[in-house]
Design a protein around this motif. Structure first.
Motif, PDB file in Angstrom:
ATOM      1  N   ASN A  84       0.802  -1.229   0.000  1.00 19.20           N
ATOM      2  CA  ASN A  84       0.000   0.000   0.000  1.00 19.20           C
ATOM      3  C   ASN A  84       0.830   1.271   0.000  1.00 19.20           C
ATOM      4  OD1 ASN A  84      -2.497  -1.435  -0.038  1.00 19.20           O
ATOM      5  ND2 ASN A  84      -2.215  -1.840   2.150  1.00 19.20           N
ATOM      6  N   ASP A  85       2.129   1.157  -0.300  1.00 19.84           N
ATOM      7  CA  ASP A  85       2.926   2.341  -0.622  1.00 19.84           C
ATOM      8  C   ASP A  85       2.711   2.670  -2.094  1.00 19.84           C
ATOM      9  OD1 ASP A  85       4.045   2.938   1.795  1.00 19.84           O
ATOM     10  OD2 ASP A  85       6.002   2.073   1.365  1.00 19.84           O
ATOM     11  N   GLY A  86       2.961   3.917  -2.442  1.00 18.10           N
ATOM     12  CA  GLY A  86       2.820   4.333  -3.834  1.00 18.10           C
ATOM     13  C   GLY A  86       4.134   4.298  -4.587  1.00 18.10           C
ATOM     14  N   ILE A  87       4.069   4.636  -5.859  1.00 17.95           N
ATOM     15  CA  ILE A  87       5.262   4.632  -6.715  1.00 17.95           C
ATOM     16  C   ILE A  87       6.259   5.690  -6.247  1.00 17.95           C
ATOM     17  CG2 ILE A  87       6.082   5.180  -9.049  1.00 17.95           C
ATOM     18  CD1 ILE A  87       3.727   3.706 -10.169  1.00 17.95           C
ATOM     19  N   GLU A  88       5.762   6.799  -5.710  1.00 18.70           N
ATOM     20  CA  GLU A  88       6.666   7.876  -5.280  1.00 18.70           C
ATOM     21  C   GLU A  88       7.638   7.392  -4.207  1.00 18.70           C
ATOM     22  OE1 GLU A  88       6.555  12.388  -3.362  1.00 18.70           O
ATOM     23  OE2 GLU A  88       4.692  11.416  -3.997  1.00 18.70           O
ATOM     24  N   MET A  89       7.134   6.658  -3.212  1.00 17.64           N
ATOM     25  CA  MET A  89       8.013   6.131  -2.168  1.00 17.64           C
ATOM     26  C   MET A  89       8.983   5.113  -2.752  1.00 17.64           C
ATOM     27  SD  MET A  89       9.228   5.885   0.861  1.00 17.64           S
ATOM     28  CE  MET A  89       8.149   6.653   2.084  1.00 17.64           C
TER      29      MET A  89
ATOM     30  N   HIS B 157      -3.702  -0.795  -6.911  1.00 19.44           N
ATOM     31  CA  HIS B 157      -5.037  -0.607  -6.330  1.00 19.44           C
ATOM     32  C   HIS B 157      -5.227   0.868  -5.998  1.00 19.44           C
ATOM     33  CE1 HIS B 157      -5.608  -4.935  -5.753  1.00 19.44           C
ATOM     34  NE2 HIS B 157      -4.382  -4.979  -5.261  1.00 19.44           N
ATOM     35  N   ARG B 158      -6.461   1.271  -5.932  1.00 16.22           N
ATOM     36  CA  ARG B 158      -6.775   2.611  -5.425  1.00 16.22           C
ATOM     37  C   ARG B 158      -6.590   2.609  -3.920  1.00 16.22           C
ATOM     38  NH1 ARG B 158      -6.437   6.646  -8.913  1.00 16.22           N
ATOM     39  NH2 ARG B 158      -7.190   5.915 -10.933  1.00 16.22           N
ATOM     40  N   SER B 159      -5.969   3.667  -3.409  1.00 15.74           N
ATOM     41  CA  SER B 159      -5.751   3.782  -1.974  1.00 15.74           C
ATOM     42  C   SER B 159      -7.079   3.923  -1.243  1.00 15.74           C
ATOM     43  CB  SER B 159      -4.869   5.001  -1.681  1.00 15.74           C
ATOM     44  OG  SER B 159      -4.836   5.263  -0.295  1.00 15.74           O
ATOM     45  N   LYS B 160      -7.181   3.261  -0.102  1.00 11.94           N
ATOM     46  CA  LYS B 160      -8.393   3.379   0.725  1.00 11.94           C
ATOM     47  C   LYS B 160      -8.407   4.712   1.473  1.00 11.94           C
ATOM     48  CE  LYS B 160      -8.873  -1.605   1.381  1.00 11.94           C
ATOM     49  NZ  LYS B 160      -8.840  -2.746   2.330  1.00 11.94           N
ATOM     50  N   ILE B 161      -7.221   5.323   1.582  1.00 15.76           N
ATOM     51  CA  ILE B 161      -7.103   6.607   2.283  1.00 15.76           C
ATOM     52  C   ILE B 161      -7.359   7.775   1.342  1.00 15.76           C
ATOM     53  CG2 ILE B 161      -5.532   8.102   3.596  1.00 15.76           C
ATOM     54  CD1 ILE B 161      -4.102   5.516   4.488  1.00 15.76           C
ATOM     55  N   ASP B 162      -6.795   7.681   0.129  1.00 18.86           N
ATOM     56  CA  ASP B 162      -6.925   8.739  -0.867  1.00 18.86           C
ATOM     57  C   ASP B 162      -7.294   8.083  -2.199  1.00 18.86           C
ATOM     58  OD1 ASP B 162      -6.739  10.801  -2.651  1.00 18.86           O
ATOM     59  OD2 ASP B 162      -4.694  11.378  -2.133  1.00 18.86           O
ATOM     60  N   ALA B 163      -8.544   8.232  -2.604  1.00 19.76           N
ATOM     61  CA  ALA B 163      -9.039   7.556  -3.810  1.00 19.76           C
ATOM     62  C   ALA B 163      -8.307   7.997  -5.073  1.00 19.76           C
ATOM     63  CB  ALA B 163     -10.536   7.802  -3.966  1.00 19.76           C
ATOM     64  N   ARG B 164      -7.623   9.140  -5.017  1.00 21.68           N
ATOM     65  CA  ARG B 164      -6.878   9.605  -6.190  1.00 21.68           C
ATOM     66  C   ARG B 164      -5.531   8.901  -6.326  1.00 21.68           C
ATOM     67  NH1 ARG B 164      -6.622  15.680  -4.378  1.00 21.68           N
ATOM     68  NH2 ARG B 164      -6.081  14.473  -2.524  1.00 21.68           N
ATOM     69  N   ALA B 165      -5.063   8.295  -5.236  1.00 25.05           N
ATOM     70  CA  ALA B 165      -3.728   7.685  -5.219  1.00 25.05           C
ATOM     71  C   ALA B 165      -3.790   6.207  -5.585  1.00 25.05           C
ATOM     72  CB  ALA B 165      -3.104   7.853  -3.838  1.00 25.05           C
ATOM     73  N   VAL B 166      -2.716   5.755  -6.244  1.00 22.85           N
ATOM     74  CA  VAL B 166      -2.579   4.339  -6.591  1.00 22.85           C
ATOM     75  C   VAL B 166      -1.508   3.735  -5.692  1.00 22.85           C
ATOM     76  CG1 VAL B 166      -1.891   2.707  -8.401  1.00 22.85           C
ATOM     77  CG2 VAL B 166      -3.264   4.718  -8.983  1.00 22.85           C
TER      78      VAL B 166
END
Length: 199
Positions: free
Chosen positions: A74-79, A107-116
């Motif tokens: 559940n980390d994003g590509i940026e990290m 997956h779409r983040s459960k915290i921020d729907a805009r984030a993958v």
């Protein structure tokens, strides 16, 4: 005799010998110890890299990314980009390859729907475990030459070194990108502890 005492004795004897025969080096010179440490670190890293490459020749970044995602779902590509030291576009291509290989899902983040966010698949988890076993093969071969007292002595030294090298979460993730973090979390990972203390 403990590992470091043996190492220190070898260092001193070597320096004395070369001082008298060739180099005229001072007894207090740490250059020999620096060389030993550098050679040891370089050899361990190279051997791990070769062992991991034996799995099927994928890039080290590919394998490190898979272990990192497995450790931190559940980390994003940026990290991931920061941890691996890649550009954003390079990280996107790498993730695309992992998805194509069936090792990672987006997956779409459960915290921020805009984030993958990224998670490993069952195949990805199996692959990550194979990578960790390849690394463990090298580290085990080194530890096998040490006695139990030497192992106990070296643990706090390694913890101190790793702690001093960690100033933030990105550095911590980078240091541990090939770690089986489930083991360290139970023991109290010195890298993660350092990020909390220094935050």
């Amino acid at each position: 005799m403990y590992f470091l005492e043996v190492l220190q004795t070898i260092c001193i004897l070597s320096i004395v010998f070369y001082d008298s025969v060739i180099y005229n080096t001072s007894m207090t010179d740490n250059n020999y110890l620096k060389n030993l440490l550098g050679a040891c670190a370089t050899t361990i890293a190279s051997n791990i890299e070769m062992e991991v490459a034996e799995l099927d020749g994928r890039s080290l970044s590919h394998e490190a990314a898979l272990v990192a995602i497995n450790n931190h779902p559940n980390d994003g590509i940026e990290m991931l980009s920061k941890v691996l030291g890649l550009t954003h576009s390079g990280s996107v291509r790498l993730v695309n390859n992992l998805v194509h290989d069936g090792f990672v899902d987006r997956h779409r983040s459960k915290i921020d729907a805009r984030a993958v966010v990224l998670c490993v698949t069952d195949a990805g988890r199996d692959r990550a475990n194979k990578i960790l076993l390849a690394r463990e093969k090298i580290t085990s071969s080194i530890l096998d030459i040490l006695g139990e007292n030497e192992k106990e002595t070296i643990v706090p030294i390694l913890e101190k070194i790793l702690s001093s090298m960690t100033d933030n979460v990105v550095e911590a993730r980078r240091i541990c990108r090939f770690c089986d973090e489930g083991v360290c979390r139970k023991a109290g990972c010195p890298v993660e502890i350092a990020t909390i203390i220094k935050a």
